[in-house]
Design a protein around this motif. Structure first.
Motif, PDB file in Angstrom:
ATOM      1  N   LYS A  56       3.975  11.161 -14.945  1.00 55.13           N
ATOM      2  CA  LYS A  56       2.451  11.915 -15.091  1.00 55.13           C
ATOM      3  C   LYS A  56       2.315  12.503 -16.441  1.00 55.13           C
ATOM      4  O   LYS A  56       1.132  12.696 -16.799  1.00 55.13           O
TER       5      LYS A  56
ATOM      6  N   ASP B 141      -4.994  10.589 -12.040  1.00 54.49           N
ATOM      7  CA  ASP B 141      -4.141  10.546 -10.715  1.00 54.49           C
ATOM      8  C   ASP B 141      -3.675   9.372 -10.475  1.00 54.49           C
ATOM      9  O   ASP B 141      -3.012   9.092  -9.349  1.00 54.49           O
TER      10      ASP B 141
ATOM     11  N   ARG C  33       8.971   9.915 -11.829  1.00 54.83           N
ATOM     12  CA  ARG C  33       7.560  10.135 -11.419  1.00 54.83           C
ATOM     13  C   ARG C  33       7.201  11.340 -12.241  1.00 54.83           C
ATOM     14  O   ARG C  33       5.901  11.331 -12.818  1.00 54.83           O
TER      15      ARG C  33
END
Length: 92
Positions: free
Chosen positions: A41, A74, A37
């Motif tokens: 990002k 996001d 993760r």
């Protein structure tokens, strides 16, 4: 190439940036494959930044089809997976 960033609008990106965008797209895909993760990002942010920096915003009153649609910064892993095509987020 016209690239849409969801929630931001469209950018006209020169063909000369295509290889770099594909490299960044591959980094996003690799992060998705490994379920990292943090790397996801960072990779997604880099892809979006390259489009913003190298592209020219398309005026809001101009209607043109997008060649690629990128998620908002996001976005979750599942939201990005829903946008994937056989060749990733960026065609080619």
């Amino acid at each position: 190439m016209i690239v849409r960033i969801m929630g931001e609008g469209q950018f006209e990106v020169p063909d000369s940036l295509g290889d770099r965008l594909n490299e960044l797209d591959n980094a996003v895909l690799a992060a998705l494959d490994t379920a990292d993760r943090a790397d996801f990002k960072v990779s997604l942010a880099a892809l979006l930044a390259a489009v913003r920096a190298g592209g020219t915003p398309v005026a809001d009153d101009v209607l043109v089809p997008s060649d690629a649609t990128l998620p908002f910064e996001d976005a979750t892993v599942d939201e990005v997976k829903a946008l994937l095509h056989d060749d990733g987020l960026i065609p080619g």
